[in-house]
Design a protein around this motif. Structure first.
Motif, PDB file in Angstrom:
ATOM      1  N   ASP A   6       0.818  -1.217   0.000  1.00 17.70           N
ATOM      2  CA  ASP A   6       0.000   0.000   0.000  1.00 17.70           C
ATOM      3  C   ASP A   6       0.853   1.269   0.000  1.00 17.70           C
ATOM      4  O   ASP A   6       0.300   2.372  -0.034  1.00 17.70           O
ATOM      5  N   ILE A   7       2.173   1.101   0.059  1.00 16.76           N
ATOM      6  CA  ILE A   7       3.087   2.230   0.219  1.00 16.76           C
ATOM      7  C   ILE A   7       3.871   2.493  -1.064  1.00 16.76           C
ATOM      8  O   ILE A   7       4.543   1.602  -1.586  1.00 16.76           O
ATOM      9  N   ALA A   8       3.788   3.734  -1.552  1.00 21.69           N
ATOM     10  CA  ALA A   8       4.621   4.168  -2.668  1.00 21.69           C
ATOM     11  C   ALA A   8       5.590   5.227  -2.173  1.00 21.69           C
ATOM     12  O   ALA A   8       5.229   6.076  -1.342  1.00 21.69           O
ATOM     13  N   LEU A   9       6.815   5.173  -2.689  1.00 30.94           N
ATOM     14  CA  LEU A   9       7.817   6.198  -2.385  1.00 30.94           C
ATOM     15  C   LEU A   9       7.746   7.249  -3.492  1.00 30.94           C
ATOM     16  O   LEU A   9       7.943   6.932  -4.667  1.00 30.94           O
ATOM     17  N   SER A  47      -8.547   5.891  10.482  1.00 35.12           N
ATOM     18  CA  SER A  47      -9.148   7.077   9.875  1.00 35.12           C
ATOM     19  C   SER A  47     -10.004   6.744   8.654  1.00 35.12           C
ATOM     20  O   SER A  47     -10.635   7.639   8.085  1.00 35.12           O
ATOM     21  N   HIS A  48     -10.004   5.482   8.249  1.00 35.83           N
ATOM     22  CA  HIS A  48     -10.797   5.051   7.081  1.00 35.83           C
ATOM     23  C   HIS A  48     -10.452   5.857   5.832  1.00 35.83           C
ATOM     24  O   HIS A  48     -11.314   6.090   4.981  1.00 35.83           O
ATOM     25  N   CYS A  49      -9.197   6.316   5.719  1.00 36.50           N
ATOM     26  CA  CYS A  49      -8.861   7.127   4.555  1.00 36.50           C
ATOM     27  C   CYS A  49      -8.562   6.232   3.354  1.00 36.50           C
ATOM     28  O   CYS A  49      -8.158   5.078   3.493  1.00 36.50           O
ATOM     29  N   ASP A  50      -8.784   6.791   2.186  1.00 36.94           N
ATOM     30  CA  ASP A  50      -8.484   6.090   0.940  1.00 36.94           C
ATOM     31  C   ASP A  50      -7.079   6.422   0.451  1.00 36.94           C
ATOM     32  O   ASP A  50      -6.425   5.587  -0.175  1.00 36.94           O
ATOM     33  N   PHE A  51      -6.654   7.660   0.727  1.00 35.73           N
ATOM     34  CA  PHE A  51      -5.336   8.123   0.315  1.00 35.73           C
ATOM     35  C   PHE A  51      -4.735   8.968   1.431  1.00 35.73           C
ATOM     36  O   PHE A  51      -5.442   9.706   2.108  1.00 35.73           O
ATOM     37  N   CYS A  67      -2.101   4.368  -0.648  1.00 37.50           N
ATOM     38  CA  CYS A  67      -3.304   4.202  -1.466  1.00 37.50           C
ATOM     39  C   CYS A  67      -3.980   2.901  -1.058  1.00 37.50           C
ATOM     40  O   CYS A  67      -3.354   1.838  -1.084  1.00 37.50           O
ATOM     41  N   ARG A  68      -5.244   3.002  -0.672  1.00 39.31           N
ATOM     42  CA  ARG A  68      -5.984   1.800  -0.255  1.00 39.31           C
ATOM     43  C   ARG A  68      -6.002   0.793  -1.404  1.00 39.31           C
ATOM     44  O   ARG A  68      -6.225   1.150  -2.565  1.00 39.31           O
ATOM     45  N   ALA A  69      -5.770  -0.472  -1.075  1.00 38.34           N
ATOM     46  CA  ALA A  69      -5.565  -1.518  -2.081  1.00 38.34           C
ATOM     47  C   ALA A  69      -6.684  -1.562  -3.118  1.00 38.34           C
ATOM     48  O   ALA A  69      -6.427  -1.701  -4.322  1.00 38.34           O
ATOM     49  N   GLU A  70      -7.919  -1.414  -2.664  1.00 36.66           N
ATOM     50  CA  GLU A  70      -9.062  -1.540  -3.572  1.00 36.66           C
ATOM     51  C   GLU A  70      -9.116  -0.419  -4.610  1.00 36.66           C
ATOM     52  O   GLU A  70      -9.818  -0.539  -5.615  1.00 36.66           O
TER      53      GLU A  70
END
Length: 377
Positions: free
Chosen positions: A73-76, A195-199, A219-222
């Motif tokens: 879920d992590i981008a640099l 926090s239920h955030c998508d991004f 970024c949330r996987a879905e």
């Protein structure tokens, strides 16, 4: 925590209260960069596989720091603005869609949405001045609202929003939730799942105490495959190491947002800085940051002519405290502070102080004495 104070070696006469802009490096970060530079001089890229191990370790640290479900879920990324742009220009907008933001956002979290105007997207700005800013933001989310994007901590006043409430409200309304967390991550505990955030996105050079040029994008996987890509290259491919392969597809993980060669120098720095935050612990860091902000609050409020512009409500506090001196322009006050080696910046309605967990009592007491002298003239 006192054992970690030695990690920060600013000049003895410097009073550094500017982490909301650019934070100083810990000693271990400078050592990691020096070591990396020496390796490049002596060995070139002979040990490149080891560099990639550090990068993977950095992804793991960032996943823990954000409580992301997976390193996938992590981008640099280069910076917060790049990550915001991935969201803004990745979503499939329709004319008439709305984005809700606050009216106190740093330009990065305003301009990127306003740039969607040619696609017929409307930006709704909501005031945070009322007694219930979260309620006001959610009330502005109507049937045409596609996304709510807010800074979890406002850059000029330090107002901290209840992102768990906002995330829950967005979820109930079917609205995407994006958090610019640059003034939050590294200063206070942050949790993308709670926090239920998508991004969510942040740079490493403020509260994470690292170099400019490398940040994190969650970024949330879905939603990863719903963001249209605009940058392509060898590094973002699913089979990125197979250079002879003719068939390709973007990586399933958030690496799909990393088009080309990684910032290995930045990774060495950020990995070292985050190792310190992990050793201290974000709960302890957050408590120490708030303790120092309260100390400054109390000291400043006792000075005649000083007005605080940051909320003193416990749930609104962050690492940022903004004040002004009656009858004195912010630019003048700032010049006086800087001439006395108090590193800070004029922001919003006044002067912004932003201490970190390691900020020594000497720095706070000496700064308060300097403000007192300025206020008397």
């Amino acid at each position: 925590m006192s054992t970690f104070h030695d990690e920060f070696a600013q000049s003895a006469d410097l009073r550094y209260l500017n982490h909301a802009a650019v934070g100083p490096w810990p000693k271990r970060t400078a050592a990691a960069v020096r070591k990396f530079a020496e390796e490049n001089v002596l060995l070139g890229a002979r040990d490149y596989p080891d560099w990639m191990k550090v990068e993977q370790r950095l992804r793991e640290r960032l996943a823990r720091l954000l409580n992301a479900p997976s390193t996938d879920d992590i981008a640099l990324v280069k910076n917060t603005s790049e990550a915001l742009s991935f969201v803004a220009f990745g979503l499939d907008w329709k004319s008439g869609d709305q984005v809700v933001i606050s009216d106190e956002e740093f330009p990065s979290n305003r301009v990127v949405w306003e740039a969607l105007k040619p696609q017929g997207v409307e930006v709704i700005q909501v005031s945070l001045k009322g007694p219930d800013p979260e309620g006001a933001l959610l009330a502005a989310c109507g049937p045409r609202t596609r996304l709510l994007s807010v800074s979890s901590v406002q850059f000029a006043t330090g107002t901290r929003l209840d992102i768990e409430r906002l995330g829950q409200g967005c979820k109930q309304r079917g609205v995407l939730f994006c958090i610019d967390a640059i003034q939050h991550i590294g200063a206070l505990p942050f949790d993308v799942q709670a926090s239920h955030c998508d991004f969510a996105m942040a740079d490493g050079h403020k509260w994470m105490c690292s170099a400019e040029g490398l940040g994190v994008f969650y970024c949330r996987a879905e939603l990863r495959q719903q963001l249209k890509l605009h940058e392509y290259g060898w590094h973002m491919l699913e089979h990125s190491g197979d250079y002879a392969r003719r068939q390709w597809q973007p990586a399933a993980s958030a690496r799909r947002f990393e088009c080309g060669s990684p910032n290995t120098l930045g990774a060495m720095a950020l990995d070292a800085s985050l190792s310190l935050l992990e050793e201290v612990g974000m709960q302890q860091i957050g408590e120490a940051v708030i303790e120092r902000v309260i100390w400054l609050e109390q000291g400043l409020s006792a000075i005649k002519g000083v007005r605080l512009h940051s909320s003193r409500a416990a749930q609104r506090r962050s690492g940022i405290l903004t004040f002004s001196i009656e009858g004195q322009a912010a630019a003048h006050v700032w010049e006086q502070l800087m001439s006395n080696q108090v590193v800070c910046l004029p922001r919003g309605p006044g002067i912004r102080f932003s201490p970190h967990f390691y900020t020594q009592s000497r720095v706070i007491e000496e700064t308060l004495a300097i403000v007192q002298r300025i206020a008397m003239h």
